[in-house]
Write an enzyme that holds these catalytic residues in place. Structure first.
Site, PDB file in Angstrom:
ATOM      1  N   SER A   1       0.832  -1.209   0.000  1.00 31.32           N
ATOM      2  CA  SER A   1       0.000   0.000   0.000  1.00 31.32           C
ATOM      3  C   SER A   1       0.866   1.259   0.000  1.00 31.32           C
ATOM      4  O   SER A   1       1.987   1.268   0.506  1.00 31.32           O
ATOM      5  CB  SER A   1      -0.905   0.007   1.236  1.00 31.32           C
TER       6      SER A   1
HETATM    7  N1  SAH Z   1      -1.022  -3.940   3.474  1.00 32.11           N
HETATM    8  C1  SAH Z   1      -0.503  -4.813   2.465  1.00 32.11           C
HETATM    9  C2  SAH Z   1      -1.394  -4.728   1.256  1.00 32.11           C
HETATM   10  C3  SAH Z   1      -1.297  -5.869   0.348  1.00 32.11           C
HETATM   11  S1  SAH Z   1      -2.419  -5.795  -1.018  1.00 32.11           S
HETATM   12  C4  SAH Z   1       0.910  -4.368   2.119  1.00 32.11           C
HETATM   13  O1  SAH Z   1       1.201  -3.182   2.312  1.00 32.11           O
HETATM   14  O2  SAH Z   1       1.690  -5.184   1.646  1.00 32.11           O
HETATM   15  C5  SAH Z   1      -3.819  -6.598  -0.351  1.00 32.11           C
HETATM   16  C6  SAH Z   1      -3.657  -8.009   0.072  1.00 32.11           C
HETATM   17  O3  SAH Z   1      -4.950  -8.530   0.370  1.00 32.11           O
HETATM   18  C7  SAH Z   1      -3.058  -8.945  -0.990  1.00 32.11           C
HETATM   19  O4  SAH Z   1      -1.915  -9.543  -0.485  1.00 32.11           O
HETATM   20  C8  SAH Z   1      -4.181  -9.962  -1.248  1.00 32.11           C
HETATM   21  O5  SAH Z   1      -3.705 -11.274  -1.518  1.00 32.11           O
HETATM   22  C9  SAH Z   1      -4.945  -9.912   0.048  1.00 32.11           C
HETATM   23  N2  SAH Z   1      -6.333 -10.396  -0.016  1.00 32.11           N
HETATM   24  C10 SAH Z   1      -7.258 -10.217  -0.989  1.00 32.11           C
HETATM   25  N3  SAH Z   1      -8.417 -10.823  -0.671  1.00 32.11           N
HETATM   26  C11 SAH Z   1      -8.207 -11.414   0.546  1.00 32.11           C
HETATM   27  C12 SAH Z   1      -9.021 -12.199   1.417  1.00 32.11           C
HETATM   28  N4  SAH Z   1     -10.294 -12.502   1.122  1.00 32.11           N
HETATM   29  N5  SAH Z   1      -8.465 -12.642   2.576  1.00 32.11           N
HETATM   30  C13 SAH Z   1      -7.180 -12.352   2.909  1.00 32.11           C
HETATM   31  N6  SAH Z   1      -6.368 -11.606   2.133  1.00 32.11           N
HETATM   32  C14 SAH Z   1      -6.878 -11.133   0.959  1.00 32.11           C
END
Ligand code: SAH
Length: 228
Positions: free
Chosen positions: A70
């Site tokens: 993010s």
């Molecule tokens: N805060 C994280 C954001 C990652 S992007 C960072 O800064 O790295 C969002 C993440 O949500 C991804 O890794 C994706 O795989 C995850 N995601 C999407 N749907 C999901 C779900 N139903 N349960 C758990 N994780 C999920």
């Protein structure tokens, strides 16, 4: 101890990190606890080496598996929103749930402002990457699991704060029911095409007060499909 151990990671990026903090302040982030934590948390270790020189730009960046770390402003805004008007005397947030661990950067930030954090990620290799990153920083108050986070983590609720880093079309009801009274949920809602809004939902008894914080652009939250 919830303070990350920075020994051996080097402070060469401290100056670029200071510039990132200056830009967050300019964009309206006001919470000093959040700014202080982001000033000392090395975002570059969460990225692949080829991208680490861009770690302190205020932008989201790829972390593999079509996912992104993010944007720092969004991490700051979400963290500020779940803290609300919490004063230093009230101490850390007791129990926090995070959905979408990704590479673990937001996890590392909130873990320094919370007593305990539970985080759920649906892509196993990303979860493993996050675990390595958190262990490198000696963040020890986080438990994580490979699962569909739209179901929350009911065994450990209710939570004082829930942060979702991926956008569903609608707020998953399990997340609402796992909010403690007075608890705060921050979640992007909407579609990649139709636009998304970052919502803050505050629970008061059986009432859920909603507030729109920002227009945002998150990866989708997939329901019921755990991968790898
Ligand atoms: N805060 C994280 C954001 C990652 S992007 C960072 O800064 O790295 C969002 C993440 O949500 C991804 O890794 C994706 O795989 C995850 N995601 C999407 N749907 C999901 C779900 N139903 N349960 C758990 N994780 C999920």
């Amino acid at each position: 101890m919830n303070t990350p151990n920075l020994a051996g990671i080097g402070m060469t990026s401290q100056r670029t990190r200071e510039r990132m903090i200056a830009s967050l302040l300019e964009k309206g982030i006001k919470n000093w606890a959040v700014l202080d934590v982001m000033r000392t948390t090395p975002r570059h270790i969460f990225l692949d080496e080829a991208l680490s020189h861009r770690a302190y730009e205020d932008t989201s960046l790829p972390i593999g598996y079509s996912q992104t770390i993010s944007q720092p402003f969004v991490v700051a805004r979400m963290t500020e929103a779940v803290l609300g008007n919490r004063s230093p005397e009230q101490g850390k947030l007791p129990r926090v749930l995070e959905i979408g661990t990704g590479c673990g950067y937001q996890t590392a930030v909130i873990a320094q402002l919370a007593e305990r954090v539970w985080t759920v990620e649906r892509i196993q290799p990303l979860l493993e990457k996050a675990r390595r990153n958190l262990s490198l920083l000696s963040v020890r108050n986080v438990r994580s699991k490979h699962d569909d986070g739209s179901l929350g983590w009911p065994e450990h609720g209710p939570f004082d704060a829930i942060i979702a880093a991926a956008a569903p079309q609608q707020v998953p009801p399990d997340l609402l029911s796992q909010l403690a009274d007075g608890g705060r949920l921050v979640i992007p809602v909407g579609s990649e095409r139709g636009g998304q809004e970052l919502l803050l939902i505050v629970r008061e008894g059986e009432n859920f007060h909603r507030q729109v914080l920002e227009a945002v652009n998150f990866v989708p939250l997939y329901l019921g499909q755990v991968q790898y």
